[in-house]
Each structure stands twice: as C-alpha cells, then as structure tokens.
Design a protein around this motif. Structure first.
Motif, PDB file in Angstrom:
ATOM      1  N   PRO A 185       7.889   8.871  19.102  1.00  0.00           N
ATOM      2  CA  PRO A 185       8.450   8.450  20.391  1.00  0.00           C
ATOM      3  C   PRO A 185       9.420   9.479  20.946  1.00  0.00           C
ATOM      4  CG  PRO A 185       9.583   7.348  18.595  1.00  0.00           C
ATOM      5  CD  PRO A 185       8.470   8.138  17.963  1.00  0.00           C
ATOM      6  N   LEU A 186       9.584   9.488  22.262  1.00  0.00           N
ATOM      7  CA  LEU A 186      10.630  10.303  22.865  1.00  0.00           C
ATOM      8  C   LEU A 186      11.855   9.406  23.013  1.00  0.00           C
ATOM      9  CD1 LEU A 186      10.118  12.844  25.746  1.00  0.00           C
ATOM     10  CD2 LEU A 186      12.293  11.721  25.336  1.00  0.00           C
ATOM     11  N   THR A 187      12.873   9.748  22.280  1.00  0.00           N
ATOM     12  CA  THR A 187      14.099   8.940  22.315  1.00  0.00           C
ATOM     13  C   THR A 187      15.238   9.845  22.750  1.00  0.00           C
ATOM     14  OG1 THR A 187      14.640   9.488  20.047  1.00  0.00           O
ATOM     15  CG2 THR A 187      13.259   7.555  20.387  1.00  0.00           C
ATOM     16  N   SER A 188      16.428   9.364  22.608  1.00  0.00           N
ATOM     17  CA  SER A 188      17.560  10.185  23.040  1.00  0.00           C
ATOM     18  C   SER A 188      17.981  11.177  21.961  1.00  0.00           C
ATOM     19  CB  SER A 188      18.728   9.281  23.418  1.00  0.00           C
ATOM     20  OG  SER A 188      19.044   8.460  22.318  1.00  0.00           O
ATOM     21  N   ARG A 189      17.223  11.276  20.898  1.00  0.00           N
ATOM     22  CA  ARG A 189      17.631  12.143  19.807  1.00  0.00           C
ATOM     23  C   ARG A 189      16.437  12.967  19.337  1.00  0.00           C
ATOM     24  NH1 ARG A 189      22.092  11.129  16.350  1.00  0.00           N
ATOM     25  NH2 ARG A 189      21.933  12.347  14.427  1.00  0.00           N
ATOM     26  N   TYR A 190      16.619  14.282  19.196  1.00  0.00           N
ATOM     27  CA  TYR A 190      15.543  15.149  18.709  1.00  0.00           C
ATOM     28  C   TYR A 190      15.559  15.224  17.192  1.00  0.00           C
ATOM     29  CZ  TYR A 190      12.969  19.351  17.478  1.00  0.00           C
ATOM     30  OH  TYR A 190      12.094  20.226  16.895  1.00  0.00           O
ATOM     31  N   GLU A 191      14.406  15.069  16.601  1.00  0.00           N
ATOM     32  CA  GLU A 191      14.295  15.193  15.143  1.00  0.00           C
ATOM     33  C   GLU A 191      13.304  16.293  14.828  1.00  0.00           C
ATOM     34  OE1 GLU A 191      16.033  13.400  13.135  1.00  0.00           O
ATOM     35  OE2 GLU A 191      16.559  11.578  14.252  1.00  0.00           O
ATOM     36  N   GLN A 192      13.766  17.304  14.112  1.00  0.00           N
ATOM     37  CA  GLN A 192      12.831  18.358  13.713  1.00  0.00           C
ATOM     38  C   GLN A 192      11.743  17.771  12.803  1.00  0.00           C
ATOM     39  OE1 GLN A 192      14.585  21.975  12.090  1.00  0.00           O
ATOM     40  NE2 GLN A 192      12.643  22.416  11.099  1.00  0.00           N
ATOM     41  N   TYR A 193      12.156  16.858  11.923  1.00  0.00           N
ATOM     42  CA  TYR A 193      11.184  16.132  11.099  1.00  0.00           C
ATOM     43  C   TYR A 193      11.229  14.679  11.535  1.00  0.00           C
ATOM     44  CZ  TYR A 193      11.570  20.355   8.347  1.00  0.00           C
ATOM     45  OH  TYR A 193      11.591  21.660   7.961  1.00  0.00           O
ATOM     46  N   PRO A 194      10.256  14.259  12.357  1.00  0.00           N
ATOM     47  CA  PRO A 194      10.301  12.886  12.858  1.00  0.00           C
ATOM     48  C   PRO A 194      10.183  11.884  11.716  1.00  0.00           C
ATOM     49  CG  PRO A 194       8.628  14.212  13.990  1.00  0.00           C
ATOM     50  CD  PRO A 194       9.078  14.990  12.820  1.00  0.00           C
ATOM     51  N   ASP A 195      10.603  10.677  12.011  1.00  0.00           N
ATOM     52  CA  ASP A 195      10.633   9.633  10.997  1.00  0.00           C
ATOM     53  C   ASP A 195       9.227   9.080  10.787  1.00  0.00           C
ATOM     54  OD1 ASP A 195      11.492   7.753   9.256  1.00  0.00           O
ATOM     55  OD2 ASP A 195      12.162   6.344  10.801  1.00  0.00           O
ATOM     56  N   GLY A 196       8.423   9.845  10.080  1.00  0.00           N
ATOM     57  CA  GLY A 196       7.062   9.391   9.807  1.00  0.00           C
ATOM     58  C   GLY A 196       6.520  10.163   8.622  1.00  0.00           C
ATOM     59  N   SER A 229       0.816  -1.222   0.000  1.00  0.00           N
ATOM     60  CA  SER A 229       0.000   0.000   0.000  1.00  0.00           C
ATOM     61  C   SER A 229       0.848   1.270   0.000  1.00  0.00           C
ATOM     62  CB  SER A 229      -0.900   0.028   1.238  1.00  0.00           C
ATOM     63  OG  SER A 229      -0.113   0.110   2.399  1.00  0.00           O
ATOM     64  N   VAL A 230       0.201   2.350  -0.475  1.00  0.00           N
ATOM     65  CA  VAL A 230       0.719   3.706  -0.266  1.00  0.00           C
ATOM     66  C   VAL A 230      -0.372   4.431   0.510  1.00  0.00           C
ATOM     67  CG1 VAL A 230       1.330   5.894  -1.344  1.00  0.00           C
ATOM     68  CG2 VAL A 230       2.006   3.749  -2.422  1.00  0.00           C
ATOM     69  N   ILE A 231      -0.039   4.889   1.699  1.00  0.00           N
ATOM     70  CA  ILE A 231      -1.036   5.595   2.505  1.00  0.00           C
ATOM     71  C   ILE A 231      -0.654   7.066   2.569  1.00  0.00           C
ATOM     72  CG2 ILE A 231      -2.123   5.775   4.787  1.00  0.00           C
ATOM     73  CD1 ILE A 231      -1.580   2.845   5.227  1.00  0.00           C
ATOM     74  N   PHE A 232      -1.560   7.946   2.197  1.00  0.00           N
ATOM     75  CA  PHE A 232      -1.293   9.382   2.372  1.00  0.00           C
ATOM     76  C   PHE A 232      -2.598  10.132   2.616  1.00  0.00           C
ATOM     77  CE2 PHE A 232      -2.863  11.200  -1.588  1.00  0.00           C
ATOM     78  CZ  PHE A 232      -2.902  10.121  -2.439  1.00  0.00           C
ATOM     79  N   PRO A 233      -2.594  11.191   3.423  1.00  0.00           N
ATOM     80  CA  PRO A 233      -1.487  11.589   4.286  1.00  0.00           C
ATOM     81  C   PRO A 233      -1.407  10.648   5.489  1.00  0.00           C
ATOM     82  CG  PRO A 233      -3.340  13.141   4.439  1.00  0.00           C
ATOM     83  CD  PRO A 233      -3.768  12.067   3.515  1.00  0.00           C
ATOM     84  N   ASP A 234      -0.176  10.412   5.928  1.00  0.00           N
ATOM     85  CA  ASP A 234       0.068   9.451   6.999  1.00  0.00           C
ATOM     86  C   ASP A 234       0.706  10.196   8.173  1.00  0.00           C
ATOM     87  OD1 ASP A 234       0.930   7.494   8.691  1.00  0.00           O
ATOM     88  OD2 ASP A 234       2.278   6.519   7.253  1.00  0.00           O
ATOM     89  N   THR A 235      -0.097  10.538   9.164  1.00  0.00           N
ATOM     90  CA  THR A 235       0.429  11.331  10.280  1.00  0.00           C
ATOM     91  C   THR A 235       1.069  10.447  11.351  1.00  0.00           C
ATOM     92  OG1 THR A 235      -1.776  11.329  11.241  1.00  0.00           O
ATOM     93  CG2 THR A 235      -1.148  13.270   9.960  1.00  0.00           C
ATOM     94  N   SER A 236       1.081   9.120  11.129  1.00  0.00           N
ATOM     95  CA  SER A 236       1.739   8.280  12.131  1.00  0.00           C
ATOM     96  C   SER A 236       3.247   8.497  12.044  1.00  0.00           C
ATOM     97  CB  SER A 236       1.370   6.805  11.930  1.00  0.00           C
ATOM     98  OG  SER A 236       1.971   6.289  10.766  1.00  0.00           O
ATOM     99  N   GLY A 237       3.880   8.455  13.182  1.00  0.00           N
ATOM    100  CA  GLY A 237       5.321   8.737  13.233  1.00  0.00           C
ATOM    101  C   GLY A 237       5.613  10.214  13.384  1.00  0.00           C
ATOM    102  N   VAL A 238       4.669  11.056  12.929  1.00  0.00           N
ATOM    103  CA  VAL A 238       4.855  12.506  13.034  1.00  0.00           C
ATOM    104  C   VAL A 238       4.144  13.019  14.286  1.00  0.00           C
ATOM    105  CG1 VAL A 238       4.519  14.727  11.896  1.00  0.00           C
ATOM    106  CG2 VAL A 238       4.961  12.682  10.522  1.00  0.00           C
ATOM    107  N   LEU A 239       2.884  12.631  14.436  1.00  0.00           N
ATOM    108  CA  LEU A 239       2.093  13.152  15.555  1.00  0.00           C
ATOM    109  C   LEU A 239       1.870  12.116  16.658  1.00  0.00           C
ATOM    110  CD1 LEU A 239      -0.095  15.394  13.355  1.00  0.00           C
ATOM    111  CD2 LEU A 239       1.314  16.187  15.242  1.00  0.00           C
TER     112      LEU A 239
END
Lengths: 541, 462
Positions: free
Chosen positions: B215-226, B202-212
């Motif tokens: 997870p809180l990890t030890s690394r900050y991502e301005q653009y989360p992996d989602g 599948s291609v799912i869009f828009p896919d807000t999972s991973g963005v909204l």
C-alpha cells in the motif's frame, strides 16, 4: 534548502570507508555562478553491491543504438534473457516510408539464438550460422546485426567469422557487435561499440549523393514516443532535408548515405558523439550540438542551425515557423505552467536528458535541484574541453578506438559542407556550438547538485532531505518515489506518452507533469480516521 | 507509397517457414528473473544478482513494469577483469556493502550466465564472506542457458529450503507448507484466505504479497511489511505436509523438504479453475480432517451458477493459450470446464511433462485436433493461427502483436503484463479467480461481438 558539503558528508555516514571515498568524487555542488566546474568522477566502475541504475554494454549497443534500425534483423546471440528484455521496451517508434515498405520493418520482433548448455560447452557458432540462414530465408532483410551477450566472449565464439561467412553466402551485410555485457562500466561502452561498427560497416557505403538542399542528419535521437517525428516536422517546414534520424525510425538504406550530410546534428551527445567526431575526421562533416527539449531550447537550436547555413530564406522560414508554433502552443502551455511554476525536481536519467530537460522545466517555471547521469563521462558534465585530460583506465581500454584518416575522395573542409567561406565558418563557429558541447554544469544554479551514477540509497536520502515536488527518473525508481509520497515521471519512456520534443512535445510534457502533480489521490493518503499533521513521517522512518 | 503505414508484423511472410533454431518472439525469459522474484517473497530480503549489472537492471525493469512496484535488488557489477579472474572478490565486497548500507535480514544470491560460464563456486564464496551475526546469505544456481524464468523460480525455492528449512526431529506440527508458485501477490493472498477459511495453519513461501502489492501510506519502507519470515521458513521443516502448487515452479522445493526434513509433499496444480481449486480444498480437508466451511461452498456454488448462466458466451469457442507451464496447464483445465476448445497450447519453458499433461486433459474430453508444444515461441503460435485461426488468445502482453496482426482479441493472463494495470492485485486462483476469468473471457468475446455486429444485429441484451 541549500545543500552544503556537510549535508553530503552526513548522507555518506553509513557508507563503508571505501564506498564513501569513492562516492564523494561523484558528487559536485555548484559553489558560485562563475566558478569553473570542479572535476567529477564519471564513467568509472560501479561499486559491487550498490543498487545502481546502470545497465550493461549490450543494453547500450543493442537496446539503445542498434535495435531501432528498422530494416535490419537484430539477432541477440546468447541465452534468451537479453533479447527478451530489450524487446519493445525502449519505445523506438518506426513506420514505413518511401524507402522502407512495411514488410521490411522488423522492430517488433525479438530474435535470439536462445543458447543452451550444450552451446555454452561446445560453442554457439553453428547455431548462430543456422539462425542467420533461417532469418534470411524467412524475412529477406536488407542486413543483419548480431549482438553478443556475456557468455559469448568467454566461450570464444568468433561472431566476426560467422558473420563474414554469412555475408558471403547471402550477399547482405551481417554485422557482429562484440558488446558483451561485462565490457566497460555501463551502457556507454555499448554505445561506443555500436558507433564503431556503424561507422566502419554502413556509413559511407551509399553511392548516390543526395541532391537536395540543406541535408541534415539528426544523430542521437531515438524517436521515443515519436520525438524524432516531431523534430522532423519542424525542420521540414523550415526547409531542411532530414535525411535520417539516427537511429530512431532509421533504416540501413538511410544510414549508408550518412556521409552526404551537409550538417550533422547531435541530440544525445553521450551515445553518438563518436560517429559525429569520426565523420568530422573522415569526411569533414561539421556537427552541431542541438537540444530540441524545451520551447526556448528548441528556438535557440533552430536559430543556431540557420546561423550555420547562413541562408536568408532559411533564416526567414526559421522565424516564420517559430512564430507560428509559439502562437499555437503558448495558451496551452500557460495553463499548465500555472500548475508547475515554482516547483522543484530531481532528474536522474541516462546521459543527456538530465541536462536537456532542465530547459523545458525552466520554461514551466520549475527548477532542477539535483541532476545526475547514469552512464555519462566527465565531458557530459564538464564540457568537451576536458576530454584531452581524461585518463583512460583498464575498463575504457577494452573498447576499441578507431583511428580514421580523411577519405581521399570524399573529405572536404567543414565550411565547404555548409557552403561557407573559411572566414564565415570561423565566425559562425564562435557563435554556435559547432563541434562543441558545454556539458550540464553551466545550467545548474548555485547550491544545486550534480550526482554521477546515483544509487538507491543516495536517491532516497536526497528525496528525504530536499523534498522535491517531482522526481524524473526511470521505471526502477518511479515507484520508490511514489511510495515516498513524491510524484515521479519516467524520462526514459515518458510513461508511454510523448512526443516530448519540440513545440508540440512541450505541451504534452507540461500536461503530463501537471497531471502528476495534481492527481487527486495525493491528498487522500492519510485516512480520515488518522490524525492529520500535514506532514509525511518519512523523516523519522 | 504513403508515409506512415504501419502494418503489424507484416514482415512475417505468408509462406511455409523453416523455423528450427533459436527463438523468434519468445514465450519465456531467463532463470535469474524468476530467482529474483522468488527472493522478493522473503521478508526483508535483498535479492542479489551475481553477474554484470545489466542483468540486474533488466530483471528489476521487467518485474517493476509488471507489478508497478519498487523492486530492489543489487548486483556484483562484473567488469571484464572479474569475468576473466572470477567474481569472488565482487561477491564478497557486495555482501559487505549490502549489509552495511541496505541492512536486509537476508541476501538471496542468484547466478547468471556469466558467473555460471566462469564457474564461480557460490557455496564456497559465501562461506568465506563476512556475514553479520543474525543475518543470512543464501544462493541458487540459475544458469540462464537452461530452462526459463520458471526454472529459476524453482531453483530459488529449492535454495530457500536448502539453506533455511530445518527439522528439530520432534513430532510434526499440525500445519501445512504451501509453495504457491510463480503467481501474483493477489493470488498468494487468495490462497492464504482459502487455507485460513479451511481453518488450517500454514507457512507460505515465497510470499510476494505485501512486497509487490504494497500500500501507499504516509511512511516509506525500503522493505515493505510482507513476504515469508525467515524464522517461519526455517520452521517449515517441522510442518506436517507440503502442498506444492504447480510442478514446474514448486515441486523441486517440496521434494527437497521431504528429503531434508521428512515433510511429505503433495504436488497439485496451480489452483486456477474449479477442479484445481477443488483439489486444493480436498487435499487440506483430507490431510487435516477439517470440514469445508459454508463460505467456500457458497463461492463454489456461485462459480457453477455463473458457468451455467453464461456458457453460451463462450462454449465451443476456440482459444490459443500461451504462458508459463503451470499457469497454462491449470488454465487449460478450466477452459475445458468452461466448454471451450483450447486449440493451440504452448509454453516457452522446455519440459515434456507439459505436453503430456495437456494431452491427457484433451484426451479426456476427446479433443484431438489441437496443437501442444513446450519450448515453443510466439512465431510458432502465429504461424499456426495463420493456418487456421482461433476466436480468442489468452496469454501475456507479448501476445498483443499477434492479436493486432491477426485481429483476434486477447485476454491478458500470466507474466508479464506490461500494458494493463491492477492485475497483480486481482486473483485468478480459487473460486473467486474463476469468476474473474469467466468475466474477462466472456466480456472480451462479447465486446468483439458488439464491435463486429451490423446495426440490425446489434443487441441491447446479451
């Protein structure tokens, strides 16, 4: 870590030239304790494309100043969004009292003309007039406010005319606020527009003078989390008559009597100093800059107030209440102070709190290393002395200035409002901040930073570089800070806690801050199967 | 008078009321919010609001409060000058600054009532802007004075297809496009899981999972992996089928995909409830010739088992449902499956299709004594409830004033939910979502029964 100009320059390296040149003027490092505040650029345009914290004139007018007036229905004239977002989101608590029964309280409502395309094309005046008629028929409010959103000014709806006709039909005040979102450069424009209208239309319309003693009005306190009620509790115990808190839990009924004040107190200087100054001009009412955030700040403010009235009983009761409250709260505060002591913080909040909360944090042994306002003017950083030197630009010219003259019947010299001689008044004015505000700069320590209109990039970089223990900001920054591993507390909405003002507030604040610092999950971020190096890897992100 | 008496919404009088114009306690907000939410569902995308900065601040605030996550978006920051002379310069400056400072892969611009009233021509301004090699700027027109935030979501989905989707003209890939609608990231994860269980690519869009729901990890991502990757969205034009979930939010994008790239679309309800989830699974089964795995059969059987075991907790109870149209339509269907009586059903979004679809479902089970209204507000709903009450409210946080004023329990479903947490991670779609809804509804009614029962009627086992 002490910050130098070199650090700031490094931070700004990725900026395009124009942006760098602009932003540099908004950042000041305190160089020496005795140094005068260098000029900071403030209240100028946000750079397009920059992720700023700022909102708009509508938010400042309806959201901040006008919305909390509990016995007036506030209609947002525009498409649905603006009214919707400002619905219940500022936590201005309100309750009934001897002047306002429960059925006259409208603060939980969201009323919007919900303009449609046809209204944009053909004008929304008829719709607005009809909505006013229905609102009167349904609620019979004491008054109505109409707040404009962006399209109103563009399509040329004459809200003033609609309001005037509605007043004639219904016999209640209907006040139009031309606070279109694009006016000015931030919420600040909306504060000014709201102040002007309150001054012109409501303040001074009451005709029964207050007969109580020591009548004060607390301006620029919005009763978020019940702050205003906590302040009122202390002041009433001392012997003051708190006639109205403007505009938290305020009513039209109370605001119209504002000119009977003996003394105006100014808590949030940015949002309400216009009314304080205009009342000084029109009625001679003196105003005192106060700060009820922090134990020592509250004590200082209570003593300043007593000094103003120069009354032995009031002075005695001030000390009685201070002693009583301190005895009550000190043990609880001490418990949390142990957790907070020595910690550093950032404070990025509206137009006063980034200053006020520094006192409370010092009570807890914490220090603010970076502080900034979202929508302040230069005087909020540098003090009111700079006001005559501030140049008006194209954006500030759009906000009308009222040119008031002393009211022939009601004007009296400031000292007479306080029952003092001119000499006594002058002596007191030299001791307390009567009609004056020194701004944030004096409280900042050497090497600490003031940033105006901080943006996402700068906030993130400074967190990375300076590694504060806590970030005080709004909801939009809160979770960014969390993801960077730094606890964050909202200082606009107090994370739905409060009150934070006064003596009781200090304890609640201390508890909330301590909880944020020590909540166990902060120590569990690294999973047991990953090597622990003790450091977050943000710096190499 | 006792100081401090607070009586919730006491200002609403108990008399006949003429409420014919504007909104009092709305059940919708404006288009740009939906457009911003849709744009956040693209990987490394910065949504951009073309208007005065207050709009952007408000939308970020509302989304942040619902998801308790960072919501980054920028604004053209109009001043009075831009409002008079047009916002082209502001947008061009914005695009330059955004790519240099925030370095997203894609900027998704949406308009506001301000820029729409001025009449800024976004396509032309974007064409004239400096866009770095390999980067993209897309846009959607989202005038706040039409429709609702759901319309804005739909318009941005359409904008995504319009700018990005491409067909290379070769044979379609054995893959499904899914446009999941205005749902939580937890719902998108669940939809993806079901499609994966079915063995369909599948291609799912828009896919807000991973963005909204990052997870809180030890690394900050301005653009989360989602979020949906731009190259995947481009390739959606080569898929064999599009399933658009929820007609108000997703059908427009699916139609354009059909028109532009020849990908046939099947409109479905949001997969909330048993029947709507069955429909999603059947659509996948039929189009791709796959078998339904045992795992999903077990999940479905668990739902049926629970419905039968717990029906006495809720069967025949009356409900008022309010929220976004696609959510409310699917939810109403499930309430009927549960044997409940959806007595009042409203959405703030305009559109006669809503009323038509709801009435069809009600007619099927012979319910006529109900009220259904699109383009309604919560004052309408409260007035109906005062005329004749219901046992339960299902809707968003804004319903809590009615819940308190009229003393009716509220189950929180939909957007926005500002006063409870974790909900964006917990799906209400799919069979697992059915179980969650049953649990919430059942427990809320039982809590009320426990609270209201006298000591002699207070029971251990229910």
């Amino acid at each position: 870590m002490t910050v130098t100009e070199v650090h700031i320059d490094e931070m700004m390296t990725p900026y395009p030239d124009k942006v760098r040149k602009n932003r540099k003027k908004h950042i000041i490092i305190k160089s020496a304790e005795s140094a005068a505040c260098p000029q900071i650029e403030a209240n100028t345009r946000t750079i397009p494309g920059i992720i700023s914290q700022r909102g708009c004139a509508y938010a400042g007018c309806k959201g901040v100043v006008i919305g909390p007036i509990k016995d007036m229905v506030t209609i947002t004239h525009g498409p649905i969004g603006c009214g919707y977002y400002s619905w219940g989101t500022r936590r201005n608590k309100a309750r009934s009292d001897d002047r306002t029964p429960p059925e006259k309280i409208y603060t939980n409502l969201c009323v919007s003309t919900d303009m449609q395309e046809s209204d944009i094309v053909f004008g929304g005046e008829k719709k607005l007039a009809k909505m006013i008629d229905e609102v009167v028929a349904i609620f019979s409010p004491r008054g109505i406010n109409i707040c404009a959103t962006c399209p109103i000014g563009l399509i040329g709806d004459d809200m003033g005319a609609v309001a005037k006709e509605a007043e004639e039909r219904h016999g209640i005040p209907v006040i139009a606020y031309n606070c279109e979102g694009y006016k000015g450069v931030s919420q600040s424009a909306g504060h000014h527009i709201a102040n002007n209208n309150l001054m012109e239309r409501i303040i001074g319309s009451g005709t029964d003078p207050r007969t109580e003693e020591f009548v004060i009005y607390l301006l620029g306190e919005y009763n978020i989390g019940g702050d205003g009620w906590e302040i009122e509790r202390m002041l009433t115990d001392i012997g003051y008559t708190v006639n109205c808190i403007l505009t938290g839990d305020s009513s039209y009924e109370e605001i119209k009597d504002l000119h009977f004040a003996d003394l105006n107190l100014v808590q949030c200087h940015r949002s309400i100093n216009y009314i304080a100054e205009m009342m000084k001009t029109k009625y001679g009412t003196p105003w005192l800059k106060v700060n009820f955030i922090g134990v020592n700040a509250t004590i200082q403010t209570l003593r300043d107030m007593a000094t103003c009235f120069n009354n032995p009983e009031l002075t005695r009761m001030t000390e009685v209440v201070i002693e009583r409250e301190l005895a009550r709260i000190t043990p609880a505060l001490e418990k949390f102070r142990k957790i907070c002591n020595g910690k550093t913080a950032f404070a990025y909040v509206g137009g006063s709190r980034s200053h006020h909360y520094q006192y409370l944090l010092r009570d807890l042994g914490m220090e603010v290393i970076v502080a900034g306002y979202e929508f302040a003017h230069r005087d909020d950083y540098e003090g009111r002395d700079v006001i005559p030197t501030i140049k008006t630009d194209a954006d500030s010219k759009n906000i009308p200035e009222l040119h008031l003259t002393p009211d022939e019947a009601l004007y009296q010299e400031a000292h007479l409002h306080l029952g003092l001689s001119k000499e006594q008044y002058d002596t007191i004015a030299a001791q307390v901040p009567l009609g004056d505000y020194e701004g944030m700069y004096p409280i900042m320590r050497v090497g600490r930073i003031m940033v105006d209109d901080v943006n996402h990039y700068e906030a993130e970089e400074m967190i990375r570089q300076l590694k504060p223990d806590l970030v005080f900001s709004g909801v939009r920054d809160k979770y960014i800070s969390h993801k960077m591993g730094v606890p964050s507390k909202q200082l606009h909405s107090y994370d739905y806690s409060g009150p934070y003002a006064g003596f009781n507030g200090a304890v609640i604040f201390a508890r909330d801050v301590a909880d944020a610092l020590v909540t166990p999950a902060w120590k569990l971020i690294t999973p047991p199967w990953e090597e622990k190096n003790g450091n977050r890897s943000d710096s190499d992100a | 008078m006792v100081i401090g008496v607070i009586v919730m919404l006491e200002c609403i009088p108990r008399k006949a009321i003429d409420h014919t114009v504007g909104k009092i306690n709305p059940a919708k907000t404006c288009q740009p919010l939906g457009a911003m939410y849709a744009a956040l569902g693209i990987n490394r995308c910065l949504p951009h609001s073309h208007g005065s900065q207050g709009c952007c601040a408000y939308h970020r605030m509302a989304l942040t409060r619902h998801f308790r996550e960072q919501v980054l978006a920028s604004s053209s920051s109009f001043t009075e000058g831009a409002s008079v002379f047009g916002g082209a310069a502001n947008l061009k400056t914005s695009i330059k600054n955004i790519f240099e400072i925030y370095n997203p892969d894609i900027i998704a611009v949406h308009t506001t009532c301000l820029s729409e009233t001025i009449g800024d021509d976004l396509s032309t301004i974007i064409k004239q802007s400096e866009v770095p090699e390999g980067k993209v700027v897309i846009h959607a027109n989202t005038p706040s004075y039409q429709g609702s935030h759901i319309t804005g979501f739909s318009n941005m989905c359409r904008g995504i297809v319009s700018y990005l989707a491409e067909s290379d003209g070769t044979q379609k890939k054995n893959r499904v496009n899914i446009i999941p609608g205005f749902v939580n990231p937890g719902d998108v994860r669940e939809i993806r899981r079901i499609v994966e269980e079915m063995g369909v690519e599948s291609v799912i869009f828009p896919d807000t999972s991973g963005v909204l729901d990052a997870p809180l990890t030890s690394r900050y991502e301005q653009y989360p992996d989602g979020g949906s990757r731009v190259e995947d969205i481009r390739d959606s034009g080569n898929s064999k089928l599009t399933l658009s979930l929820g007609s108000f939010a997703s059908d427009a994008a699916a139609s354009l995909l059909q028109e532009k790239c020849g990908v046939p679309g099947i409109p479905l309800k949001l997969p909330i409830g048993l029947k709507a989830t069955d429909a999603l699974i059947m659509a996948l089964k039929e189009a791709f010739g796959v078998a339904v795995p045992r795992s999903l059969e077990i999940e479905r059987g668990q739902v049926i088992d629970t419905l039968i075991d717990t029906h006495h907790h809720y069967q025949g109870r009356t409900v008022a449902v309010f929220g976004d149209p696609d959510t409310v339509i699917a939810l109403t269907e499930f309430l009927l499956t549960m044997g409940m009586v959806p007595k009042y059903i409203i959405t703030g979004t305009p559109g006669s299709l809503f009323e038509k679809q709801i009435w069809e479902m009600l007619a099927e089970v012979g319910l006529t004594d109900c009220r259904v209204k699109a383009d309604a507000d919560l004052l309408d709903l409260q007035l109906w409830i005062r005329e004749s009450p219901v046992d339960l409210l299902i809707g968003t946080t804004h319903g809590k004033y009615i819940a308190r004023a009229e003393d009716i329990p509220l189950v929180r479903v939909g957007f926005p939910i500002f006063d409870r947490a974790v909900h964006p991670l917990m799906p209400i779609v799919g069979y697992r979502g059915c179980l969650r809804l049953i649990e919430q509804i059942s427990n809320t009614l039982l809590e009320r029964r426990d609270r209201d029962s006298t000591d002699e009627d207070f029971e251990l086992v229910l």
